[in-house]
Enzyme design. Structure first.
Site, PDB file in Angstrom:
ATOM      1  N   LYS A   1       0.841  -1.207   0.000  1.00  0.00           N
ATOM      2  CA  LYS A   1       0.000   0.000   0.000  1.00  0.00           C
ATOM      3  C   LYS A   1       0.873   1.253   0.000  1.00  0.00           C
ATOM      4  CE  LYS A   1      -4.104  -1.935   2.252  1.00  0.00           C
ATOM      5  NZ  LYS A   1      -5.147  -1.947   1.259  1.00  0.00           N
TER       6      LYS A   1
ATOM      7  N   LYS B   1      -6.425 -10.789  -6.821  1.00  0.00           N
ATOM      8  CA  LYS B   1      -7.228 -11.601  -5.896  1.00  0.00           C
ATOM      9  C   LYS B   1      -8.670 -11.076  -5.807  1.00  0.00           C
ATOM     10  CE  LYS B   1      -7.394 -12.198  -0.954  1.00  0.00           C
ATOM     11  NZ  LYS B   1      -6.978 -11.485   0.236  1.00  0.00           N
TER      12      LYS B   1
ATOM     13  N   LYS C   1     -13.186  -8.439  -1.354  1.00  0.00           N
ATOM     14  CA  LYS C   1     -14.496  -7.815  -1.136  1.00  0.00           C
ATOM     15  C   LYS C   1     -14.444  -6.294  -1.106  1.00  0.00           C
ATOM     16  CE  LYS C   1     -14.104  -9.910   3.261  1.00  0.00           C
ATOM     17  NZ  LYS C   1     -12.808  -9.423   3.708  1.00  0.00           N
TER      18      LYS C   1
HETATM   19  N1  AQP Z   1      -9.797 -14.503  -3.239  1.00  0.00           N
HETATM   20  C1  AQP Z   1      -9.564 -15.324  -2.244  1.00  0.00           C
HETATM   21  N2  AQP Z   1      -9.165 -16.590  -2.485  1.00  0.00           N
HETATM   22  C2  AQP Z   1      -8.936 -17.456  -1.464  1.00  0.00           C
HETATM   23  N3  AQP Z   1      -9.080 -17.124  -0.167  1.00  0.00           N
HETATM   24  C3  AQP Z   1      -9.492 -15.870   0.113  1.00  0.00           C
HETATM   25  N4  AQP Z   1      -9.737 -15.236   1.293  1.00  0.00           N
HETATM   26  C4  AQP Z   1     -10.136 -13.973   1.029  1.00  0.00           C
HETATM   27  N5  AQP Z   1     -10.170 -13.760  -0.290  1.00  0.00           N
HETATM   28  C5  AQP Z   1      -9.764 -14.917  -0.891  1.00  0.00           C
HETATM   29  C6  AQP Z   1      -9.559 -15.863   2.589  1.00  0.00           C
HETATM   30  O1  AQP Z   1     -10.669 -15.527   3.416  1.00  0.00           O
HETATM   31  C7  AQP Z   1     -10.205 -15.445   4.768  1.00  0.00           C
HETATM   32  C8  AQP Z   1     -10.730 -14.219   5.392  1.00  0.00           C
HETATM   33  O2  AQP Z   1     -10.209 -13.118   4.727  1.00  0.00           O
HETATM   34  P1  AQP Z   1     -10.386 -11.684   5.304  1.00  0.00           P
HETATM   35  O3  AQP Z   1     -11.724 -11.226   5.028  1.00  0.00           O
HETATM   36  O4  AQP Z   1     -10.045 -11.652   6.747  1.00  0.00           O
HETATM   37  O5  AQP Z   1      -9.305 -10.843   4.606  1.00  0.00           O
HETATM   38  P2  AQP Z   1      -8.736 -10.800   3.186  1.00  0.00           P
HETATM   39  O6  AQP Z   1      -7.945 -11.991   2.838  1.00  0.00           O
HETATM   40  O7  AQP Z   1      -7.995  -9.492   3.141  1.00  0.00           O
HETATM   41  O8  AQP Z   1     -10.020 -10.771   2.283  1.00  0.00           O
HETATM   42  P3  AQP Z   1     -10.378  -9.700   1.215  1.00  0.00           P
HETATM   43  O9  AQP Z   1     -11.694 -10.083   0.639  1.00  0.00           O
HETATM   44  O10 AQP Z   1      -9.251  -9.476   0.260  1.00  0.00           O
HETATM   45  O11 AQP Z   1     -10.599  -8.432   2.132  1.00  0.00           O
HETATM   46  P4  AQP Z   1     -10.143  -6.966   1.948  1.00  0.00           P
HETATM   47  O12 AQP Z   1     -10.609  -6.579   0.572  1.00  0.00           O
HETATM   48  O13 AQP Z   1     -10.845  -6.208   3.018  1.00  0.00           O
HETATM   49  O14 AQP Z   1      -8.660  -6.911   2.113  1.00  0.00           O
HETATM   50  C9  AQP Z   1      -8.691 -15.517   4.755  1.00  0.00           C
HETATM   51  O15 AQP Z   1      -8.297 -16.818   5.157  1.00  0.00           O
HETATM   52  C10 AQP Z   1      -8.372 -15.249   3.316  1.00  0.00           C
HETATM   53  O16 AQP Z   1      -7.159 -15.819   2.918  1.00  0.00           O
END
Ligand code: AQP
Length: 331
Positions: free
Chosen positions: A111, A193, A196
């Protein structure tokens, strides 16, 4: 029974990536491990969230945990702020973490490198809170996606340092990275990736999306001009991503799926992927609607918090005695 801990931070609507990479596995693990799964609402606010939207996303996450198959009889499920020891130990962990360690965390480094402005101190120190989340419960395993492995490694380093300084206190957790589905990519951009909080509606499948919309998103997924379904992540990242999704949901290997679709067009393959995804999400949505009607989230979260608090309180007291800041018996 070994203990496993994990969480999801509902910074937006939960995606198929969250389901395949995390929640679906928790459901499998809950039969073989003592599972602790919480909703990481403190982690959500490292980046500004619109309060009303955040509340909705948190409630949906709790309902979706259950709708996906997490059973409150087997899994301790709660909201992070209902157990304030997370924040308390998070601060103590921050006092046992070096700036150099936080500077090396790739998520923050990325970032910074992108020149993003207005990054919060909470985002910088969140690996300390994550260490506390894990160490509070003496978790043996932490199932993580690819990009979270570094944080579990930091947790181990902090725990080891603390144990050396103050005597044996924390169990060193092991990261558990699954092989299939560890990184589901955006449908319209298979180099990024599925996240959300990216506000990429076309690239993300949300678990509460309309089923027809899900189908359309998959049918318009970006592919390539090779015209052959092969397991080749470098040359065919879009197809690889669809193979990954299909494989994760059916437990059939990518190679077998590619062989099955040999000589068939991308359209036919995408339709098959859409069928599998829609079938799975339809079940989740049906159960989600029942859970909302039954109005059971409140009770499940309260019960989970009571159980978790008992463990967390004991641990924090032990830590505070060891470091010398606890001078009386708190009731
Ligand atoms: N695209 C993905 N593929 C596989 N695993 C995923 N996870 C998230 N996106 C994918 C897994 O979901 C768990 C919880 O994730 P999180 O919500 O705590 O955080 P994150 O990984 O940062 O998810 P996001 O959706 O990418 O959130 P933001 O956009 O807020 O940063 C974890 O085990 C993660 O690996």
């Amino acid at each position: 029974m070994k203990r496993m801990l994990s969480a999801v931070k509902p910074t937006g609507k939960l995606t198929l990536g969250n389901y395949i990479g995390a929640i679906r596995n928790f459901v499998k693990y809950q039969n073989d491990y003592e599972m602790i799964v919480f909703i990481a609402n403190l982690h959500c606010i490292t980046v500004y969230q619109e309060p009303e939207e955040l509340k909705k996303n948190l409630k949906d996450a709790a309902a979706l945990y259950m709708a996906c198959g997490l059973d409150p009889e087997k899994t301790t499920m709660f909201l992070q702020t209902d157990v304030m020891e997370h924040a308390e130990l998070g601060y103590i962990m921050a006092c046992n973490t070096y700036l150099g360690e936080l500077n090396r965390m790739t998520q923050f480094k990325d970032k910074m490198a992108k020149g993003e402005s207005g990054l919060s101190a909470g985002l910088y120190t969140y690996p300390c809170l994550m260490a506390a989340d894990i160490l509070l419960y003496d978790a043996d395993y932490v199932p993580v996606g690819d990009d979270q492995k570094q944080h579990v490694e930091l947790t181990r380093d902090i725990a080891q340092r603390f144990n050396n300084r103050y005597g044996e206190t924390f169990k060193l957790p092991e990261p558990l990275v699954q092989q299939v589905g560890k990184r589901i990519m955006m449908l319209n951009d298979p180099y990024h990736k599925m996240s959300k909080s990216e506000n990429n509606d076309k690239g993300c499948i949300y678990l509460l999306d309309d089923l027809n919309v899900i189908r359309k998103k998959i049918m318009s997924a970006v592919t390539d001009s090779y015209g052959e379904i092969k397991v080749d992540q470098e040359r065919q990242p879009g197809i690889y991503n669809l193979l990954e999704i299909y494989s994760a949901l059916t437990d059939i290997s990518k190679e077998e799926i590619a062989a099955e679709f040999k000589g068939k067009g991308y359209g036919e393959f995408k339709k098959a992927v859409a069928d599998v995804v829609v079938q799975e999400i339809e079940k989740i949505q049906k159960r989600y609607n029942e859970i909302i009607k039954e109005n059971i989230i409140e009770d499940v979260l309260n019960e989970g918090a009571l159980k978790a608090h008992k463990m967390a309180f004991k641990k924090v007291k032990k830590v505070e005695r060891k470091i010398g800041i606890d001078i009386h018996k708190r009731k």
